[in-house]
Design a protein around this motif. Structure first.
Motif: not given
Length: 473
Positions: A36, A39-40, A43, A71, A103, A143, A146-147, A174-175, A177
């Motif tokens: 996760s 991923q971010n 992005w 996204q 990814t 996205y 992973v959410t 995620n945040n 990242g």
């Protein structure tokens, strides 16, 4: 379904079942966190280094925005399929494997133009653009993967009094990242020629995450860690599961008043705040703050949100606060609202151009960090509160509806946002107040915890009865 109606259990759990926690749960959470995070981070590749990326690829700011917006564009159509996949046998493992593969492929695609051409070539722009877009589209598909599973992962692998913390760690990955990307990317890319270095770093990180996933990522623990996990397993293994049953479950959520209030409060809070944080540069431009300074403000706000989530999750897992989601969410929401008021009074407002309160970089940064802290503190509790209210429906269902509606709100605000920083400030303040009112009006129930504690109590009594019989013989 009204709040007062009881939801029948899918099947009565076996009271003789032993609920055991396995150490593998920490590895599973770490791999999910890593994927996760990647991923971010991927992005956000070009936004923090926009000027260098524009010069290296000879692309416009609009192209960088489109790479970022893939996204949001793909999230809404992809999420329903992710939910269906999650509720198939071994669905969590399939989602995680898919994230690892997509990814890794996305980072490979972005490297191909660097291998087959070079930035000095007159055709480099035409060669690189299709690969960049393809890579970011594949990453965008990850996205929802992973959410949506965060609550389901914590239920399948973690114990009754660990779930909130596990959900929080899965969410903030995620945040985090993005938080690291705001700082790491400019530190690596000092000039346009440094852009490939960042892409190779992302390739290396995605390769490591992919290897760790394929080396070991079990579909589920050897035995359920809790009665709720056992119920979830029974629901997933139900052969009657279909699109029709999924739609019936969604309708059940949408006609539950408490679900609607909590979900709308969380979606408004998360969806609006995500867009607002990305507009610091626009909002603070009139006060002379540079892109670097607003980048540090974004970093501080995001980092504070991660810290707030961990602190409140740890608090929610302690005995005095295990049934206090409403209290914790109310505190977080009110404090976030106060922080927003403080910030807005230090910048030109929608109604007044003059500053109401004096400001400095310290006070601006502190108010934004506090707003991020309390907004992030409440986010994991929304996921867990919705899972409790809608039990025994799958945790992935309530999480999917929450993130889907949040993403819709973000997209709507993005259409309003261009060059309207003052209006977005006002919208953020109003929606924060509305979210607080919704939380206060909602009725929080703890169906999942009630069922877990009841079944564990029955098991405890059964074990003691067996021991007494053995002792008597």
């Amino acid at each position: 379904m009204s709040d007062g109606e009881s939801v029948p259990l899918l099947s009565p759990p076996d009271a003789s079942c032993t609920y055991k926690l396995y150490s593998q749960r920490f590895y599973v959470l770490f791999v999910f966190f890593f994927l996760s995070f990647d991923q971010n981070l991927i992005w956000l590749t070009f936004s923090p280094i926009a000027r260098n990326a524009e010069e290296y690829y000879k692309m416009s700011e609009a192209t960088i925005d489109l790479l970022l917006n893939w996204q949001s564009i793909l999230f809404i159509p992809c999420l329903p399929f992710v939910y269906i996949l999650l509720n198939k046998q071994n669905g969590l493992r399939k989602c995680v494997m898919l994230v690892a593969i997509l990814t890794f492929i996305s980072t490979i695609l972005r490297i191909i133009p660097l291998v087959i051409s070079n930035s000095s070539s007159p055709h480099f722009h035409e060669i690189s653009m299709p690969f960049l877009h393809a890579g970011h589209i594949l990453n965008a598909i990850c996205y929802p993967l992973v959410t949506a599973p965060v609550s389901q992962l914590s239920c399948e692998w973690f114990g009754l009094n660990e779930r909130t913390r596990a959900t929080t760690i899965a969410i903030i990955a995620n945040n985090f990242g993005g938080t690291i990307g705001y700082i790491m990317n400019p530190l690596i890319v000092h000039s346009p020629s440094d852009v490939p270095r960042l892409l190779y770093i992302h390739l290396s990180l995605s390769f490591v995450a992919c290897v760790l996933t394929f080396l070991y990522f079990p579909a589920h623990p050897p035995s359920p860690p809790s009665p709720a996990a056992e119920q979830l397993s029974s629901a997933i293994n139900d052969e009657n599961s279909s699109w029709k049953s999924h739609m019936k479950n969604i309708w059940q959520c949408l006609k539950t008043p408490s679900f609607l209030l909590i979900c709308n409060a969380g979606s408004l809070s998360y969806g609006i705040f995500n867009v607002w944080v990305g507009l610091y540069d626009l909002i603070l431009k009139s006060q002379g703050y540079s892109e670097i300074q607003t980048g540090w403000f974004s970093f501080g706000s995001s980092l504070s949100g991660n810290i707030g989530g961990i602190v409140f999750a740890a608090l929610a897992d302690t005995r005095p606060f295990r049934r206090s989601f409403k209290l914790l969410l109310t505190i977080a929401s009110i404090c976030c609202f106060i922080s927003l008021v403080w910030f807005i009074l230090m910048v030109p407002t929608y109604f007044y151009d003059q500053l109401i309160l004096p400001s400095s970089a310290v006070t601006i940064g502190l108010s934004l960090s506090l707003a991020g802290l309390f907004q992030g503190a409440g986010l994991p509790l929304f996921y867990e509160a919705l899972a409790e209210v809608m039990f025994p429906l799958p945790e992935s269902l309530s999480a999917s509806i929450l993130v889907q509606w949040s993403n819709v709100i973000s997209l709507i605000l993005l259409f309003i946002a261009p060059n309207r920083g003052k209006l977005v400030n006002l919208i953020a303040l109003i929606t924060s107040a509305i979210s607080t009112i919704m939380i206060l009006c909602a009725r929080f129930t703890y169906k999942r915890r009630d069922e877990d504690e009841k079944i564990q109590s029955i098991k405890h009594i059964s074990d003691h009865s067996q021991d007494d019989v053995i002792n008597q013989t």
